[in-house]
Design an enzyme around this catalytic site. Structure first.
Site, PDB file in Angstrom:
ATOM      1  N   ASN A 100       0.890  -1.067  -0.032  1.00  0.00           N
ATOM      2  CA  ASN A 100       0.039  -0.005   0.117  1.00  0.00           C
ATOM      3  C   ASN A 100       0.878   1.284   0.100  1.00  0.00           C
ATOM      4  O   ASN A 100       0.476   2.381   0.502  1.00  0.00           O
ATOM      5  CB  ASN A 100      -0.994   0.009   1.266  1.00  0.00           C
ATOM      6  CG  ASN A 100      -0.264  -0.303   2.812  1.00  0.00           C
ATOM      7  OD1 ASN A 100       1.059   0.171   2.722  1.00  0.00           O
ATOM      8  ND2 ASN A 100      -1.193  -0.443   3.683  1.00  0.00           N
ATOM      9  N   ARG A 132       3.937   7.074  11.728  1.00  0.00           N
ATOM     10  CA  ARG A 132       3.622   6.549  13.099  1.00  0.00           C
ATOM     11  C   ARG A 132       3.310   7.557  14.019  1.00  0.00           C
ATOM     12  O   ARG A 132       4.426   8.399  13.853  1.00  0.00           O
ATOM     13  CB  ARG A 132       4.296   5.493  13.618  1.00  0.00           C
ATOM     14  CG  ARG A 132       4.370   4.054  13.021  1.00  0.00           C
ATOM     15  CD  ARG A 132       2.971   3.269  13.204  1.00  0.00           C
ATOM     16  NE  ARG A 132       2.748   2.076  12.359  1.00  0.00           N
ATOM     17  CZ  ARG A 132       2.162   2.029  11.272  1.00  0.00           C
ATOM     18  NH1 ARG A 132       1.945   3.026  10.468  1.00  0.00           N
ATOM     19  NH2 ARG A 132       1.948   0.802  10.709  1.00  0.00           N
ATOM     20  N   GLN A 162      -4.287   4.105  19.038  1.00  0.00           N
ATOM     21  CA  GLN A 162      -5.209   4.116  17.914  1.00  0.00           C
ATOM     22  C   GLN A 162      -6.329   3.006  18.681  1.00  0.00           C
ATOM     23  O   GLN A 162      -5.901   2.085  18.726  1.00  0.00           O
ATOM     24  CB  GLN A 162      -4.700   3.840  16.828  1.00  0.00           C
ATOM     25  CG  GLN A 162      -3.934   4.811  16.066  1.00  0.00           C
ATOM     26  CD  GLN A 162      -3.524   4.525  14.483  1.00  0.00           C
ATOM     27  OE1 GLN A 162      -2.615   5.373  13.892  1.00  0.00           O
ATOM     28  NE2 GLN A 162      -3.634   3.547  13.897  1.00  0.00           N
ATOM     29  N   HIS A 190      -6.489   7.109  10.808  1.00  0.00           N
ATOM     30  CA  HIS A 190      -5.435   6.095  10.097  1.00  0.00           C
ATOM     31  C   HIS A 190      -6.079   5.435   8.853  1.00  0.00           C
ATOM     32  O   HIS A 190      -7.008   4.475   8.994  1.00  0.00           O
ATOM     33  CB  HIS A 190      -4.743   4.926  11.102  1.00  0.00           C
ATOM     34  CG  HIS A 190      -3.545   4.506  10.387  1.00  0.00           C
ATOM     35  ND1 HIS A 190      -2.696   3.777  11.129  1.00  0.00           N
ATOM     36  CD2 HIS A 190      -2.971   4.499   9.419  1.00  0.00           C
ATOM     37  CE1 HIS A 190      -1.837   3.505  10.414  1.00  0.00           C
ATOM     38  NE2 HIS A 190      -1.803   3.646   9.457  1.00  0.00           N
TER      39      HIS A 190
HETATM   40  P1  NAD Z   1      10.445   0.798   4.008  1.00  0.00           P
HETATM   41  O1  NAD Z   1      10.858  -0.322   4.951  1.00  0.00           O
HETATM   42  O2  NAD Z   1      10.186   0.485   2.525  1.00  0.00           O
HETATM   43  O3  NAD Z   1      11.196   2.116   4.237  1.00  0.00           O
HETATM   44  C1  NAD Z   1      11.699   2.604   5.405  1.00  0.00           C
HETATM   45  C2  NAD Z   1      12.987   3.477   5.353  1.00  0.00           C
HETATM   46  O4  NAD Z   1      13.117   3.978   6.375  1.00  0.00           O
HETATM   47  C3  NAD Z   1      14.068   2.518   4.964  1.00  0.00           C
HETATM   48  O5  NAD Z   1      14.375   2.700   3.757  1.00  0.00           O
HETATM   49  C4  NAD Z   1      15.005   2.863   6.024  1.00  0.00           C
HETATM   50  O6  NAD Z   1      16.398   2.717   5.651  1.00  0.00           O
HETATM   51  C5  NAD Z   1      14.802   3.917   6.449  1.00  0.00           C
HETATM   52  N1  NAD Z   1      14.930   4.243   8.013  1.00  0.00           N
HETATM   53  C6  NAD Z   1      14.831   3.515   8.852  1.00  0.00           C
HETATM   54  N2  NAD Z   1      15.139   4.258  10.337  1.00  0.00           N
HETATM   55  C7  NAD Z   1      15.629   5.399   9.936  1.00  0.00           C
HETATM   56  C8  NAD Z   1      15.993   6.640  10.593  1.00  0.00           C
HETATM   57  N3  NAD Z   1      16.009   6.433  11.846  1.00  0.00           N
HETATM   58  N4  NAD Z   1      16.417   7.731   9.647  1.00  0.00           N
HETATM   59  C9  NAD Z   1      16.349   7.680   8.520  1.00  0.00           C
HETATM   60  N5  NAD Z   1      15.810   6.909   7.784  1.00  0.00           N
HETATM   61  C10 NAD Z   1      15.441   5.518   8.358  1.00  0.00           C
HETATM   62  O7  NAD Z   1       8.880   1.333   4.472  1.00  0.00           O
HETATM   63  P2  NAD Z   1       7.681   1.907   3.685  1.00  0.00           P
HETATM   64  O8  NAD Z   1       6.858   0.967   3.185  1.00  0.00           O
HETATM   65  O9  NAD Z   1       8.331   3.037   2.978  1.00  0.00           O
HETATM   66  O10 NAD Z   1       6.922   2.217   4.902  1.00  0.00           O
HETATM   67  C11 NAD Z   1       7.457   3.150   6.229  1.00  0.00           C
HETATM   68  C12 NAD Z   1       6.605   3.161   7.357  1.00  0.00           C
HETATM   69  O11 NAD Z   1       5.225   3.804   6.889  1.00  0.00           O
HETATM   70  C13 NAD Z   1       6.211   1.790   8.006  1.00  0.00           C
HETATM   71  O12 NAD Z   1       7.082   1.416   8.566  1.00  0.00           O
HETATM   72  C14 NAD Z   1       4.781   2.216   8.626  1.00  0.00           C
HETATM   73  O13 NAD Z   1       5.246   2.724   9.715  1.00  0.00           O
HETATM   74  C15 NAD Z   1       4.360   3.307   7.732  1.00  0.00           C
HETATM   75  N6  NAD Z   1       3.106   3.159   6.975  1.00  0.00           N
HETATM   76  C16 NAD Z   1       2.073   3.738   7.097  1.00  0.00           C
HETATM   77  C17 NAD Z   1       0.825   3.527   6.533  1.00  0.00           C
HETATM   78  C18 NAD Z   1      -0.679   4.281   6.645  1.00  0.00           C
HETATM   79  O14 NAD Z   1      -1.323   3.596   6.312  1.00  0.00           O
HETATM   80  N7  NAD Z   1      -0.361   5.435   7.241  1.00  0.00           N
HETATM   81  C19 NAD Z   1       0.883   2.541   5.488  1.00  0.00           C
HETATM   82  C20 NAD Z   1       2.179   1.859   5.248  1.00  0.00           C
HETATM   83  C21 NAD Z   1       3.105   2.289   6.058  1.00  0.00           C
END
Ligand code: NAD
Length: 402
Positions: free
Chosen positions: A165, A303, A332, A351
């Site tokens: 997603n 988050r 949540q 959310h």
């Molecule tokens: P992903 O794993 O593809 O990317 C996360 C990135 O964050 C990675 O590339 C990692 O290197 C980087 N990262 C980790 N810690 C870091 C830090 N301290 N500083 C800088 N970069 C850092 O994940 P994604 O698919 O892009 O999703 C990211 C987050 O979004 C998920 O973990 C989830 O919490 C959130 N999310 C929210 C929804 C929603 O409905 N709102 C849906 C999907 C995901």
């Protein structure tokens, strides 16, 4: 026979099923697959995985059509399959407090499935009581509702529908950036209320073009957001745990910063796309907001606990933050008196960005696949793993820390 416990969000207030406004889902096969395959190396899924995901997604769409499946009566579309295959499916919504339905059924469950939109918090204490639990499946992305360290210690696998997603969320973020900068929500409220005062609409309204946009995290979501913001003529910046390849930086014209604090003073808009784990909890705190420019827009669809709730409120009151939008909270569901609900000029939503009907078809079809493979003793693609055995694995090893 397995006992599968699903904790899902409640049905629509007007009853289930809702009245659908469209007959069909747009097929996401082409563009979604292309976008996944154009991701930078470390986060790009294999062609075989994308091809397979497309096949299961198309088959799923034919069978389940355009339906709301993420809520209790939707049962993640699992009811028939569980019945046909002799598995017991338990679906509940009540998840908080000691005597919740979640706590009641967890000790017997072999499989636990929840969605981040209505997260059932699988804490260390709950894991200790879940003696039969072998796998926690996140139907969606982001597995911070599970105590990952405790899961690893108990040998419980944690998997999620990686990449399923990310574009849905990226679109929500772009919508929020546009609506904050252009002052859309307050102007819409004036129109609805019978007012015609242009000056009130525009005294907080700017163009997105040429604004400096900073992504904290450029994984699957962050990268999709940056690509879309480029189309608006923004100057693009990012900070990320693993720096992107030089060719990718060049293609999007990205400027890399080592830390969010280093990037903050140079930005007009900051958007967070990183997972929540112990080291990122309250990353956006008073010290961070002290660094941002007066009048910065801030967006967080990653988050809620990444942000110190009171520090953000204070930064907004002081004018450091011009406006805040996002769709993630803690806990949540957010309490009715959560201060972010009423902050002036906020653009918060519950959310929802990752659970549009389009997103559901993708992450639920992948969830079915993970569940079926697990119960049949077949492998689950490495990309979907957060915890495997006693350690982080796959996307977990790339994006989280224990
Ligand atoms: P992903 O794993 O593809 O990317 C996360 C990135 O964050 C990675 O590339 C990692 O290197 C980087 N990262 C980790 N810690 C870091 C830090 N301290 N500083 C800088 N970069 C850092 O994940 P994604 O698919 O892009 O999703 C990211 C987050 O979004 C998920 O973990 C989830 O919490 C959130 N999310 C929210 C929804 C929603 O409905 N709102 C849906 C999907 C995901």
């Amino acid at each position: 026979m397995a006992k599968i416990l699903c904790v899902l969000y409640p049905d629509p207030q007007a009853g289930y099923p809702p009245k659908y406004i469209r007959d069909l889902q747009p097929s996401l096969k082409g563009p979604y697959a292309e976008e996944l395959l154009s991701l930078p190396e470390k986060i790009r899924p294999s062609e075989a995985v994308v091809k397979h995901e497309n096949e299961i997604y198309e088959a799923f769409l034919k069978e389940q059509k355009n339906q709301l499946l993420g809520c209790v009566s939707g049962k993640l579309g699992l009811e028939k399959w569980c019945k046909d295959n002799g598995h017991e499916l338990i679906v509940v919504s009540d998840k908080d407090g000691k005597d919740s339905d979640f706590d009641k059924y967890l000790p017997e469950a072999d499989v636990f499935i929840t969605q981040p939109f209505w997260p059932a918090y699988l804490t260390k204490e709950r894991i200790q009581k879940a003696k039969n639990l072998k796998i926690a499946i996140t139907a969606g992305i982001g597995s911070d509702h599970v105590d990952l360290k405790a899961a690893a210690e108990a040998g419980i696998s944690v998997v999620e529908a990686t990449g399923s997603n990310s574009i849905s969320v990226a679109e929500h973020i772009v919508m929020m950036a546009l609506s904050l900068v252009r002052n859309y929500l307050p102007a819409h409220a004036l129109a609805r209320n019978g007012v015609w005062n242009i000056a009130d609409c525009v005294s907080r309204s700017y163009d997105l073009a040429n604004m400096r946009f900073g992504a904290v995290g450029s994984g699957r979501i962050g990268y999709a957001v940056l690509k879309r913001m480029k189309a608006f003529g923004c100057e693009l910046h990012y900070t990320q745990r693993h720096r992107l390849p030089e060719a990718v930086e060049k293609e999007l014209g990205l400027t890399f910063h080592k830390t969010p604090e280093e990037m903050a003073p140079h930005m007009d808009i900051i958007s967070a796309h990183i997972p929540l784990y112990p080291q990122t909890r309250n990353l956006f705190n008073e010290a961070f907001f002290a660094k941002v420019n007066h009048g910065t827009y801030f967006i967080n669809c990653a988050r809620g606990e990444l942000v110190d709730m009171d520090a953000l409120k204070k930064a907004q009151e002081e004018g450091k933050i011009a406006a805040y939008a996002g769709d993630v909270w803690f806990p949540q569901p957010a309490p009715a008196d959560h201060p972010w609900r009423t902050m002036p000029f906020n653009g918060m939503t519950p959310h929802m960005s990752g659970t549009s009907l389009s997103a559901q078809a993708r992450y639920i079809s992948i969830t079915h696949e993970m569940l079926k493979n697990f119960l049949a003793g077949k492998p689950i693609p490495e990309d979907y793993y957060i915890v495997k055995g006693d350690q982080l694995s796959g996307t977990g090893a790339q994006s989280y820390k224990l």
